[in-house]
Design a protein around this motif. Structure first.
Motif, PDB file in Angstrom:
ATOM      1  N   PRO A 290     -24.432  23.664 -26.093  1.00  0.00           N
ATOM      2  CA  PRO A 290     -25.161  24.829 -26.601  1.00  0.00           C
ATOM      3  C   PRO A 290     -24.550  25.313 -27.908  1.00  0.00           C
ATOM      4  CG  PRO A 290     -24.711  25.064 -24.250  1.00  0.00           C
ATOM      5  CD  PRO A 290     -23.914  23.880 -24.719  1.00  0.00           C
ATOM      6  N   GLY A 291     -25.395  25.613 -28.883  1.00  0.00           N
ATOM      7  CA  GLY A 291     -24.929  26.146 -30.159  1.00  0.00           C
ATOM      8  C   GLY A 291     -24.836  25.153 -31.286  1.00  0.00           C
ATOM      9  N   ILE A 292     -24.875  23.849 -30.986  1.00  0.00           N
ATOM     10  CA  ILE A 292     -24.856  22.860 -32.058  1.00  0.00           C
ATOM     11  C   ILE A 292     -26.289  22.585 -32.490  1.00  0.00           C
ATOM     12  CG2 ILE A 292     -24.975  20.765 -30.617  1.00  0.00           C
ATOM     13  CD1 ILE A 292     -22.856  19.549 -32.555  1.00  0.00           C
ATOM     14  N   SER A 293     -26.485  22.334 -33.774  1.00  0.00           N
ATOM     15  CA  SER A 293     -27.829  22.044 -34.269  1.00  0.00           C
ATOM     16  C   SER A 293     -28.070  20.539 -34.286  1.00  0.00           C
ATOM     17  CB  SER A 293     -28.015  22.603 -35.683  1.00  0.00           C
ATOM     18  OG  SER A 293     -27.283  21.846 -36.624  1.00  0.00           O
ATOM     19  N   THR A 294     -29.348  20.165 -34.272  1.00  0.00           N
ATOM     20  CA  THR A 294     -29.682  18.738 -34.352  1.00  0.00           C
ATOM     21  C   THR A 294     -29.265  18.174 -35.704  1.00  0.00           C
ATOM     22  OG1 THR A 294     -31.944  19.273 -35.059  1.00  0.00           O
ATOM     23  CG2 THR A 294     -31.568  18.927 -32.697  1.00  0.00           C
ATOM     24  N   GLY A 295     -29.264  19.006 -36.747  1.00  0.00           N
ATOM     25  CA  GLY A 295     -28.786  18.557 -38.043  1.00  0.00           C
ATOM     26  C   GLY A 295     -27.307  18.236 -38.038  1.00  0.00           C
ATOM     27  N   GLU A 296     -26.519  19.026 -37.322  1.00  0.00           N
ATOM     28  CA  GLU A 296     -25.087  18.745 -37.211  1.00  0.00           C
ATOM     29  C   GLU A 296     -24.863  17.432 -36.464  1.00  0.00           C
ATOM     30  OE1 GLU A 296     -22.682  22.859 -36.957  1.00  0.00           O
ATOM     31  OE2 GLU A 296     -24.323  22.712 -35.501  1.00  0.00           O
ATOM     32  N   LEU A 297     -25.630  17.188 -35.424  1.00  0.00           N
ATOM     33  CA  LEU A 297     -25.534  15.923 -34.709  1.00  0.00           C
ATOM     34  C   LEU A 297     -25.882  14.757 -35.631  1.00  0.00           C
ATOM     35  CD1 LEU A 297     -27.173  16.861 -31.286  1.00  0.00           C
ATOM     36  CD2 LEU A 297     -24.737  16.434 -31.723  1.00  0.00           C
ATOM     37  N   ASP A 298     -26.873  14.954 -36.483  1.00  0.00           N
ATOM     38  CA  ASP A 298     -27.285  13.910 -37.411  1.00  0.00           C
ATOM     39  C   ASP A 298     -26.157  13.570 -38.387  1.00  0.00           C
ATOM     40  OD1 ASP A 298     -29.571  12.257 -38.533  1.00  0.00           O
ATOM     41  OD2 ASP A 298     -29.021  13.424 -40.306  1.00  0.00           O
ATOM     42  N   LYS A 299     -25.468  14.585 -38.877  1.00  0.00           N
ATOM     43  CA  LYS A 299     -24.360  14.325 -39.808  1.00  0.00           C
ATOM     44  C   LYS A 299     -23.239  13.566 -39.124  1.00  0.00           C
ATOM     45  CE  LYS A 299     -21.263  16.448 -43.182  1.00  0.00           C
ATOM     46  NZ  LYS A 299     -20.191  15.488 -42.827  1.00  0.00           N
ATOM     47  N   ILE A 300     -22.931  13.940 -37.879  1.00  0.00           N
ATOM     48  CA  ILE A 300     -21.908  13.220 -37.115  1.00  0.00           C
ATOM     49  C   ILE A 300     -22.302  11.760 -36.967  1.00  0.00           C
ATOM     50  CG2 ILE A 300     -20.845  12.998 -34.836  1.00  0.00           C
ATOM     51  CD1 ILE A 300     -21.109  16.106 -34.641  1.00  0.00           C
ATOM     52  N   ALA A 301     -23.582  11.523 -36.668  1.00  0.00           N
ATOM     53  CA  ALA A 301     -24.069  10.158 -36.481  1.00  0.00           C
ATOM     54  C   ALA A 301     -23.965   9.352 -37.768  1.00  0.00           C
ATOM     55  CB  ALA A 301     -25.516  10.184 -35.995  1.00  0.00           C
ATOM     56  N   GLU A 302     -24.427   9.933 -38.879  1.00  0.00           N
ATOM     57  CA  GLU A 302     -24.377   9.188 -40.140  1.00  0.00           C
ATOM     58  C   GLU A 302     -22.943   8.863 -40.528  1.00  0.00           C
ATOM     59  OE1 GLU A 302     -26.033   9.174 -44.735  1.00  0.00           O
ATOM     60  OE2 GLU A 302     -26.592  10.822 -43.398  1.00  0.00           O
TER      61      GLU A 302
ATOM     62  N   GLY B 268     -33.702  11.602 -41.335  1.00  0.00           N
ATOM     63  CA  GLY B 268     -32.503  11.634 -40.511  1.00  0.00           C
ATOM     64  C   GLY B 268     -31.928  10.257 -40.245  1.00  0.00           C
ATOM     65  N   SER B 269     -30.690  10.248 -39.765  1.00  0.00           N
ATOM     66  CA  SER B 269     -30.049   9.024 -39.286  1.00  0.00           C
ATOM     67  C   SER B 269     -30.254   8.835 -37.793  1.00  0.00           C
ATOM     68  CB  SER B 269     -28.552   9.051 -39.609  1.00  0.00           C
ATOM     69  OG  SER B 269     -28.342   9.027 -41.004  1.00  0.00           O
ATOM     70  N   ILE B 270     -30.682   9.897 -37.110  1.00  0.00           N
ATOM     71  CA  ILE B 270     -31.078   9.828 -35.702  1.00  0.00           C
ATOM     72  C   ILE B 270     -32.432  10.507 -35.541  1.00  0.00           C
ATOM     73  CG2 ILE B 270     -28.739   9.770 -34.752  1.00  0.00           C
ATOM     74  CD1 ILE B 270     -29.083  12.825 -34.159  1.00  0.00           C
ATOM     75  N   CYS B 271     -33.102  10.206 -34.450  1.00  0.00           N
ATOM     76  CA  CYS B 271     -34.205  11.032 -33.976  1.00  0.00           C
ATOM     77  C   CYS B 271     -33.638  11.940 -32.898  1.00  0.00           C
ATOM     78  CB  CYS B 271     -35.329  10.182 -33.402  1.00  0.00           C
ATOM     79  SG  CYS B 271     -36.131   9.096 -34.594  1.00  0.00           S
ATOM     80  N   ALA B 272     -33.900  13.234 -33.022  1.00  0.00           N
ATOM     81  CA  ALA B 272     -33.377  14.224 -32.073  1.00  0.00           C
ATOM     82  C   ALA B 272     -34.559  14.968 -31.470  1.00  0.00           C
ATOM     83  CB  ALA B 272     -32.421  15.177 -32.775  1.00  0.00           C
ATOM     84  N   SER B 273     -34.925  14.616 -30.249  1.00  0.00           N
ATOM     85  CA  SER B 273     -36.138  15.130 -29.616  1.00  0.00           C
ATOM     86  C   SER B 273     -35.749  16.003 -28.433  1.00  0.00           C
ATOM     87  CB  SER B 273     -37.016  13.966 -29.157  1.00  0.00           C
ATOM     88  OG  SER B 273     -37.267  13.079 -30.246  1.00  0.00           O
ATOM     89  N   VAL B 274     -36.128  17.283 -28.485  1.00  0.00           N
ATOM     90  CA  VAL B 274     -35.656  18.278 -27.531  1.00  0.00           C
ATOM     91  C   VAL B 274     -36.798  18.720 -26.618  1.00  0.00           C
ATOM     92  CG1 VAL B 274     -34.495  20.499 -27.260  1.00  0.00           C
ATOM     93  CG2 VAL B 274     -33.986  19.071 -29.252  1.00  0.00           C
TER      94      VAL B 274
ATOM     95  N   VAL C  83     -31.234  24.705 -33.037  1.00  0.00           N
ATOM     96  CA  VAL C  83     -29.965  24.866 -32.326  1.00  0.00           C
ATOM     97  C   VAL C  83     -30.195  24.637 -30.843  1.00  0.00           C
ATOM     98  CG1 VAL C  83     -28.124  26.495 -31.726  1.00  0.00           C
ATOM     99  CG2 VAL C  83     -29.068  26.465 -34.050  1.00  0.00           C
ATOM    100  N   LEU C  84     -29.380  23.797 -30.236  1.00  0.00           N
ATOM    101  CA  LEU C  84     -29.531  23.496 -28.815  1.00  0.00           C
ATOM    102  C   LEU C  84     -29.130  24.695 -27.967  1.00  0.00           C
ATOM    103  CD1 LEU C  84     -28.152  19.839 -28.636  1.00  0.00           C
ATOM    104  CD2 LEU C  84     -30.506  20.622 -29.003  1.00  0.00           C
ATOM    105  N   GLN C  85     -29.901  24.899 -26.885  1.00  0.00           N
ATOM    106  CA  GLN C  85     -29.683  26.011 -25.974  1.00  0.00           C
ATOM    107  C   GLN C  85     -29.286  25.472 -24.598  1.00  0.00           C
ATOM    108  OE1 GLN C  85     -30.046  29.166 -27.222  1.00  0.00           O
ATOM    109  NE2 GLN C  85     -30.617  28.243 -29.188  1.00  0.00           N
ATOM    110  N   GLU C  86     -28.538  26.297 -23.870  1.00  0.00           N
ATOM    111  CA  GLU C  86     -28.206  25.962 -22.481  1.00  0.00           C
ATOM    112  C   GLU C  86     -29.487  25.648 -21.717  1.00  0.00           C
ATOM    113  OE1 GLU C  86     -25.124  25.967 -19.314  1.00  0.00           O
ATOM    114  OE2 GLU C  86     -24.906  26.416 -21.442  1.00  0.00           O
ATOM    115  N   GLY C  87     -29.485  24.504 -21.020  1.00  0.00           N
ATOM    116  CA  GLY C  87     -30.641  24.118 -20.229  1.00  0.00           C
ATOM    117  C   GLY C  87     -31.596  23.169 -20.920  1.00  0.00           C
TER     118      GLY C  87
END
Length: 274
Positions: free
Chosen positions: A39-51, A71-77, A90-94
């Motif tokens: 919770p609290g991390i954005s899909t964009g932050e995950l993308d940067k980590i991946a790249e 993006g370098s990933i597809c992030a589907s929520v 931003v990802l949420q609990e649950g």
């Protein structure tokens, strides 16, 4: 080599080894991202980590720039089935997030996806993700040299139907992969066995079931990428790239080659040694 009547690319042993190198970059990147989901991390932050992970391994992201994808990933929520563009969300609990990742090494591609819970998640969503992953592995277990492509499709569908009444997304399917990310043949996640191209050495396929908690009906958002369920129900997506050897399936994007999961199903792993 190409089967000219179908455009199916058949790889040499050396080319499959290069695909394994790309697959390991994908597998390691996805495991890194699995640990970063919270919770609290954005899909964009995950993308940067991946790249950063992909490029630090000397590889290139397959997705970045693909038909204009940013993006370098597809992030589907949650209700997003596939092709979610990473950004400010931003990802949420649950939440339930599906992360699809591809990498290129020496011109050869690896492609895989995982579905990850964000914090404490409704058990119904965990079951959805579990059945999705299990059905993919049943597909690999059904693949045999000399068999037919839809042996995989039928095994995926049979497991889903036996476990649930989830929607199986029919508009998006698995695919051949090699010197390009998407190649013939298509690999549906449903159908009768014994049909389609013969499964032979040197064929590499990406198997990727997508399941929905409700109906499988879907549409694409105005961004021309993100596919969502019509009823707003959650979705799960799992994928691995694999090939077949005389010893059995070799899961090119699984860090152990698929040995542990295949063993659970009574199937030998066909990993090649250098």
């Amino acid at each position: 080599m190409i089967f000219r009547d179908r455009g199916i690319e058949i790889k040499t042993r050396e080319q499959i080894i290069s695909m394994r190198a790309a697959g390991l970059v994908v597998g390691r990147t996805l495991e890194l991202l699995r640990g970063e989901v919270r919770p609290g991390i954005s899909t964009g932050e995950l993308d940067k980590i991946a790249e950063d992970s992909i490029r630090s391994a000397g590889a290139s992201p397959s997705f970045k720039g693909y038909h204009g994808f940013t993006g370098s990933i597809c992030a589907s929520v949650n209700e997003e089935i596939v092709h979610g563009i990473p950004g400010d969300r931003v990802l949420q609990e649950g939440d339930l997030i599906s992360i699809d990742c591809g990498a290129i090494v020496d011109g050869w591609h690896g492609d895989a996806a995982i579905t990850v819970p964000v914090g404490a998640v409704d058990p119904a969503l965990l079951d959805l993700a579990r059945v999705c992953e299990e059905s993919m592995w049943r597909g690999f277990a059904a693949a045999k040299l000399g068999g037919r492509l839809t042996d995989i499709s039928a095994a995926v569908e049979q497991h889903v139907r036996a476990q649930s009444n989830y929607g199986i997304v029919t508009d998006f399917v698995g695919h051949g992969i090699g010197s390009a990310m998407h190649q013939p043949p298509n690999v549906p996640n449903y159908g009768k066995p014994g049909r389609g191209p013969k499964l032979v050495e040197g064929l590499a396929l990406a198997v990727e079931p997508m399941l929905t908690l409700g109906k499988q009906d879907n549409h694409t958002l105005d961004d021309d990428w993100t596919v969502v369920t019509d009823d707003g129900q959650a979705s799960a997506h799992t994928e691995h790239t694999f090939t077949l050897t005389p010893q059995g399936p070799w899961i090119l994007t699984a860090l152990d080659g698929g040995e542990a999961k295949l063993a659970e199903l009574g199937v030998s792993c066909g990993a090649l040694t250098d």
